[in-house]
Design a protein around this motif. Structure first.
Motif, PDB file in Angstrom:
ATOM      1  N   ASP A  35       0.735  -1.155  -0.011  1.00 10.83           N
ATOM      2  CA  ASP A  35       0.046  -0.079  -0.005  1.00 10.83           C
ATOM      3  C   ASP A  35       0.930   1.412   0.034  1.00 10.83           C
ATOM      4  O   ASP A  35       0.477   2.310  -0.536  1.00 10.83           O
ATOM      5  CB  ASP A  35      -0.924  -0.045   1.389  1.00 10.83           C
ATOM      6  CG  ASP A  35      -2.113  -0.949   1.115  1.00 10.83           C
ATOM      7  OD1 ASP A  35      -2.120  -1.608  -0.032  1.00 10.83           O
ATOM      8  OD2 ASP A  35      -2.876  -1.184   2.024  1.00 10.83           O
ATOM      9  N   ALA A  65      -1.867  -0.333  -4.387  1.00 17.25           N
ATOM     10  CA  ALA A  65      -2.741   0.839  -3.938  1.00 17.25           C
ATOM     11  C   ALA A  65      -2.177   1.736  -5.089  1.00 17.25           C
ATOM     12  O   ALA A  65      -1.292   2.057  -5.502  1.00 17.25           O
ATOM     13  CB  ALA A  65      -2.449   1.528  -2.773  1.00 17.25           C
ATOM     14  N   THR A 117      -1.471  -0.275  -8.315  1.00 12.14           N
ATOM     15  CA  THR A 117      -2.517  -1.311  -7.900  1.00 12.14           C
ATOM     16  C   THR A 117      -2.424  -2.308  -9.281  1.00 12.14           C
ATOM     17  O   THR A 117      -2.205  -3.481  -8.942  1.00 12.14           O
ATOM     18  CB  THR A 117      -3.925  -0.782  -8.127  1.00 12.14           C
ATOM     19  OG1 THR A 117      -4.035  -0.051  -6.851  1.00 12.14           O
ATOM     20  CG2 THR A 117      -5.010  -1.678  -8.075  1.00 12.14           C
ATOM     21  N   ASP A 150      -8.639   0.471  -2.593  1.00 14.37           N
ATOM     22  CA  ASP A 150      -7.422   0.336  -3.169  1.00 14.37           C
ATOM     23  C   ASP A 150      -7.108   1.128  -4.222  1.00 14.37           C
ATOM     24  O   ASP A 150      -6.037   1.987  -4.276  1.00 14.37           O
ATOM     25  CB  ASP A 150      -7.103  -0.939  -3.671  1.00 14.37           C
ATOM     26  CG  ASP A 150      -7.030  -2.141  -2.364  1.00 14.37           C
ATOM     27  OD1 ASP A 150      -6.934  -1.715  -1.315  1.00 14.37           O
ATOM     28  OD2 ASP A 150      -7.007  -3.278  -2.923  1.00 14.37           O
TER      29      ASP A 150
END
Length: 249
Positions: free
Chosen positions: A157, A190, A194, A214
Motif C-alpha cells: 500500500d 494501492a 495497483t 485500493d
C-alpha cells in the motif's frame, strides 16, 4: 483464483460517488461485484455518521445485509488500529461481536496484532494476515502464524513506484517461501501501483484484491465508475493470464 472485492475501506463518498457506506449500499454493491466475478467481499462497517466502526451493532448490520443479498458470499471486515487505537478496546470490540464475519484482516505491523489473531481464531473467524513489509513477513514466519491464517495479504500500500511495488511484493513472497508459509496469498496494491501489482500476482499464481478501497482509477489514470467495473476488469485480466476466477455458487 479468488478475486476479492474491497468495497469501501476508509474512503468517504466525497472521494467517489460510488463508495458504499450504509449496510444497504454495501449489500447492493456486493451483489454487483459478485455478478462481475468476485468470490469474496472485504468491507469496513460504518457508524450512522459514516465513520468506520468495529462496534458489534455495525459489524452485525453489514454482515446481515450482505448475507441477505448475497447468500454464500464470504464477507470479511477490518480490525484496523486507526478505527480503535486502544489495543484493549479493540479486543473488547471484537469479543463483543454477535454476528460473526467469515474473516477479518489483521495488519501485522499494528500493536496487538497477535492478540487479535488469537481472539479471531478462538471465535472461529478466518484471519487474513496483512503483510506490508519484509519485517511483517519475517514476523509471520518467526511467530508461526501461518497455521493461524485463512490467507496472507501481501499489501504494498505505501509504495507508489511501479517497479518498486512489484519488487517489494516479490521480495515478501521470497521471505514467505523460505519460511515455508502454506496459507494462500492474496496480493494487492494501492493507487498507481495497483494494476501492476495485480498483473504480476496473477502471473505468479496468487489471488488478488480490487476495489475502490485500493484505487479509484484504471491503469491509464482514468476514473473507474464503481467496484463492479473494477472487478470485471480484473476478471478479464485473469482470463488473459490463463486464470479462472472462483465464483460464488
Amino acid at each position: 483464483m479468488l478475486i476479492q472485492a474491497c468495497l469501501n475501506g476508509s474512503r468517504q463518498a466525497r472521494e467517489h460517488p460510488a463508495v458504499p457506506c450504509t449496510p444497504l449500499e454495501i449489500a447492493t454493491d456486493a451483489a454487483a461485484v459478485v455478478r462481475a466475478g468476485a468470490g469474496a467481499a472485504h468491507v469496513h462497517p460504518r457508524r450512522a455518521d459514516g465513520m468506520e466502526s468495529l462496534a458489534a451493532r455495525d459489524v452485525a448490520a453489514v454482515c446481515e445485509a450482505v448475507r441477505r443479498t448475497c447468500p454464500g458470499l464470504p464477507v470479511g471486515v477490518t480490525t484496523a488500529t486507526w478505527i480503535e487505537p486502544d489495543a484493549a478496546h479493540r479486543i473488547d470490540s471484537i469479543a463483543a461481536w454477535t454476528v460473526l464475519p467469515d474473516f477479518a484482516s489483521v495488519n501485522l505491523s499494528e500493536p496487538g496484532a497477535i492478540a487479535v489473531i488469537d481472539l479471531l481464531n478462538e471465535r472461529g473467524i478466518g484471519v487474513e494476515a496483512g503483510v506490508w513489509t519484509l519485517e511483517d513477513a519475517r514476523m509471520l514466519v518467526h511467530e508461526g502464524l501461518d497455521a493461524a491464517c485463512l490467507r496472507i495479504l501481501v499489501e504494498v500500500d505505501a509504495v507508489t513506484a511501479l517497479d518498486d511495488a512489484i519488487a517489494l511484493a516479490a521480495a515478501i513472497d521470497v521471505v514467505l517461501d523460505d519460511g515455508l508459509a502454506q496459507a494462500p496469498r492474496l496480493h494487492h496494491g494501492a493507487a498507481v501501483a495497483t494494476w501492476a501489482v495485480l498483473a504480476a500476482a496473477m502471473v505468479r499464481g496468487h489471488d488478488v484484491r480490487i476495489g475502490l478501497e485500493d484505487t479509484l482509477t484504471w491503469a491509464d489514470g482514468g476514473v473507474a465508475p464503481d467496484n463492479a467495473a473494477l472487478v470485471a476488469r480484473v476478471a478479464e485480466l485473469a482470463v488473459r493470464a490463463g486464470r479462472v476466477a472462483e465464483r460464488v455458487s
